[in-house]
Scaffold this motif. Structure first.
Motif, PDB file in Angstrom:
ATOM      1  N   ARG A   6       1.008  -1.089  -0.100  1.00 58.06           N
ATOM      2  CA  ARG A   6      -0.095   0.318  -0.057  1.00 58.06           C
ATOM      3  C   ARG A   6       1.070   1.335  -0.151  1.00 58.06           C
ATOM      4  O   ARG A   6       0.224   2.810  -0.746  1.00 58.06           O
ATOM      5  CB  ARG A   6      -1.115  -0.303   0.887  1.00 58.06           C
ATOM      6  N   ARG A  43      -6.507  -3.551  -5.398  1.00 57.62           N
ATOM      7  CA  ARG A  43      -7.080  -2.630  -3.959  1.00 57.62           C
ATOM      8  C   ARG A  43      -6.639  -2.144  -2.963  1.00 57.62           C
ATOM      9  O   ARG A  43      -6.861  -1.414  -1.851  1.00 57.62           O
ATOM     10  CB  ARG A  43      -6.613  -4.411  -3.239  1.00 57.62           C
ATOM     11  N   ALA A  47      -8.428   0.806  -0.879  1.00 55.13           N
ATOM     12  CA  ALA A  47      -7.914   1.105   0.430  1.00 55.13           C
ATOM     13  C   ALA A  47      -7.660   2.534   0.836  1.00 55.13           C
ATOM     14  O   ALA A  47      -8.752   3.151   1.430  1.00 55.13           O
ATOM     15  CB  ALA A  47      -6.807   0.025   1.255  1.00 55.13           C
ATOM     16  N   SER A  51     -10.251   5.300   2.639  1.00 55.99           N
ATOM     17  CA  SER A  51      -9.454   6.207   3.746  1.00 55.99           C
ATOM     18  C   SER A  51      -9.124   7.800   3.585  1.00 55.99           C
ATOM     19  O   SER A  51      -9.174   8.453   4.760  1.00 55.99           O
ATOM     20  CB  SER A  51      -7.982   5.303   4.341  1.00 55.99           C
TER      21      SER A  51
END
Length: 128
Positions: A6, A43, A47, A51
């Motif tokens: 990420r 993904r 995410a 957020s």
């Protein structure tokens, strides 16, 4: 998903001025030697979007594109169709309208996205 992956996607977006597709981000990461997969990039982008770290908009042809969010406040975007320059703008009139139309129809807990596309001042002389 690991935080490292990420973070890699977050870093790839941090270096970009305009909006980028998931495929573009994936290609950049792979070119830099990352072994990240395209599904992982998607993904991570989801995410980061959830957020509030990433802005997402749909292009005229329906493709989702992403950009590191520059503001923590709710905002909208002016996007140049020619060069992709993006300006974050507040939209108090839009906020009032969205609240009013939702209330008129009995909706609660609403969200909205507004993107305004046009040609920026730098590109306008070239579009004649």
């Amino acid at each position: 998903m690991t935080t490292a992956r990420r973070n890699a996607v977050r870093q790839a977006l941090a270096g970009c001025e305009g909006f980028r597709s998931a495929q573009d981000i994936y290609a950049d990461l792979r070119a830099d030697g990352s072994k990240i997969g395209l599904t992982t990039v998607y993904r991570a982008l989801q995410a980061l979007s959830d957020s509030g770290e990433v802005d997402v908009l749909r292009t005229d042809d329906g493709e989702a594109v992403y950009r590191a969010c520059r503001s923590e406040e709710h905002h909208h975007h002016l996007v140049c169709r020619a060069c992709g320059r993006t300006v974050e703008v507040a939209g108090p009139a839009v906020e009032k309208w969205a609240d009013a139309i939702a209330a008129e129809h009995g909706f609660v807990d609403i969200t909205h996205t507004v993107e305004v596309f046009g040609t920026c001042a730098d590109c306008a002389p070239n579009r004649s």
